[in-house]
Design an enzyme around this catalytic site. Structure first.
Site, mmCIF file in Angstrom:
data_model
loop_
_atom_site.group_PDB
_atom_site.id
_atom_site.type_symbol
_atom_site.label_atom_id
_atom_site.label_comp_id
_atom_site.label_asym_id
_atom_site.label_seq_id
_atom_site.Cartn_x
_atom_site.Cartn_y
_atom_site.Cartn_z
ATOM 1 N N GLY A 47 -18.645 -40.459 4.171
ATOM 2 C CA GLY A 47 -17.515 -40.521 3.254
ATOM 3 C C GLY A 47 -17.004 -39.119 3.000
ATOM 4 N N GLN A 52 -12.609 -32.176 -1.094
ATOM 5 C CA GLN A 52 -13.645 -31.462 -0.340
ATOM 6 C C GLN A 52 -13.068 -30.604 0.778
ATOM 7 O OE1 GLN A 52 -16.181 -35.246 0.077
ATOM 8 N NE2 GLN A 52 -17.696 -33.614 0.048
ATOM 9 N N CYS A 100 -24.382 -34.875 -0.092
ATOM 10 C CA CYS A 100 -22.944 -34.599 -0.140
ATOM 11 C C CYS A 100 -22.635 -33.468 0.831
ATOM 12 C CB CYS A 100 -22.546 -34.194 -1.565
ATOM 13 S SG CYS A 100 -20.790 -33.858 -1.754
ATOM 14 N N LEU A 101 -21.568 -33.631 1.579
ATOM 15 C CA LEU A 101 -21.189 -32.587 2.539
ATOM 16 C C LEU A 101 -20.852 -31.278 1.836
ATOM 17 C CD1 LEU A 101 -18.989 -34.701 4.980
ATOM 18 C CD2 LEU A 101 -21.339 -33.943 5.315
ATOM 19 N N HIS A 142 -19.526 -42.377 -5.601
ATOM 20 C CA HIS A 142 -19.720 -40.971 -5.219
ATOM 21 C C HIS A 142 -18.384 -40.336 -4.819
ATOM 22 C CE1 HIS A 142 -22.041 -37.658 -3.063
ATOM 23 N NE2 HIS A 142 -20.809 -37.500 -2.612
ATOM 24 N N GLU A 143 -17.631 -41.042 -3.974
ATOM 25 C CA GLU A 143 -16.359 -40.475 -3.493
ATOM 26 C C GLU A 143 -15.358 -40.323 -4.631
ATOM 27 O OE1 GLU A 143 -16.382 -39.030 -0.841
ATOM 28 O OE2 GLU A 143 -18.179 -40.011 -0.108
ATOM 29 N N HIS A 146 -15.583 -37.374 -6.829
ATOM 30 C CA HIS A 146 -14.970 -36.124 -6.338
ATOM 31 C C HIS A 146 -13.543 -35.958 -6.879
ATOM 32 C CE1 HIS A 146 -17.894 -34.411 -3.542
ATOM 33 N NE2 HIS A 146 -18.095 -35.596 -2.995
#
Ligand code: NI
Length: 181
Positions: A47, A52, A100-101, A142-143, A146
């Protein structure tokens, strides 16, 4: 289409609240989404949210058939979600590991609502309205976090359950930046 640099935790842009997209069908939004998919694929993520890659707009993508990084997770349909609204449907919380990236190399155990409804639009302007549970619900939460400037470590309650992926999960064979969304 291009792989864009991923912002990492500590960058103030990750703490901003993203703006709604005025026209989800605009060509610039299509280009943004293409870059997001390229970037997510290059990083091996499940995701990604626009902030990000430094774009403060309410756009998230997610989904996978089978994730090496989450071998036990059920598949989540590939989804592009613009201007999302997430509504919790239960008081039940579930603990689960997230990465998380933007927080490479780490994982933490995060409480999430077990079941949510999410609404939004896709890039064709079609409405999306789904009720989901489990890992799907976790990824969406989670997304969408952000988009309000929240990174998962901010939700970890027990910091003893936060650490380096390769130490916590050696069986993942050192998948380096496991996680990840
Ligand atoms: Ni993330």
């Amino acid at each position: 289409m291009a792989v864009r640099p991923l912002l990492r935790m500590g960058d103030a842009r990750l703490l901003e609240v993203a703006a709604p997209v005025a026209d989800p069908t605009a060509p610039a939004i299509r280009e943004l989404i293409a870059d997001m998919f390229d970037t997510m694929a290059a990083a091996g993520g499940v995701g990604l949210a626009a902030p990000q890659i430094g774009v403060g707009l309410q756009v998230v993508i997610f989904g996978f058939e089978k994730s090496e990084r989450y071998p036990d997770a059920e598949a989540v349909p590939s989804t592009i979600l613009i201007n999302p609204l997430v509504t919790p449907l239960s008081e039940d919380e579930e603990l689960g590991w997230e990465g998380c990236l933007s927080v490479p190399g780490l994982r933490g155990e995060v409480p999430r609502c077990r079941s949510v409804r999410y609404q939004g639009v896709d890039p064709a302007g079609n409405a999306i309205d789904r009720t989901v549970a489990g890992f799907h619900a976790r990824v969406v939460q989670h997304e969408c976090d952000h988009l309000i400037g929240v990174l998962y470590p901010m939700r970890v309650r027990d910091l003893r359950r936060f650490g380096f992926t390769e130490v916590l999960f050696p069986e993942l064979g050192g998948a380096p930046d496991a996680g990840e969304s």
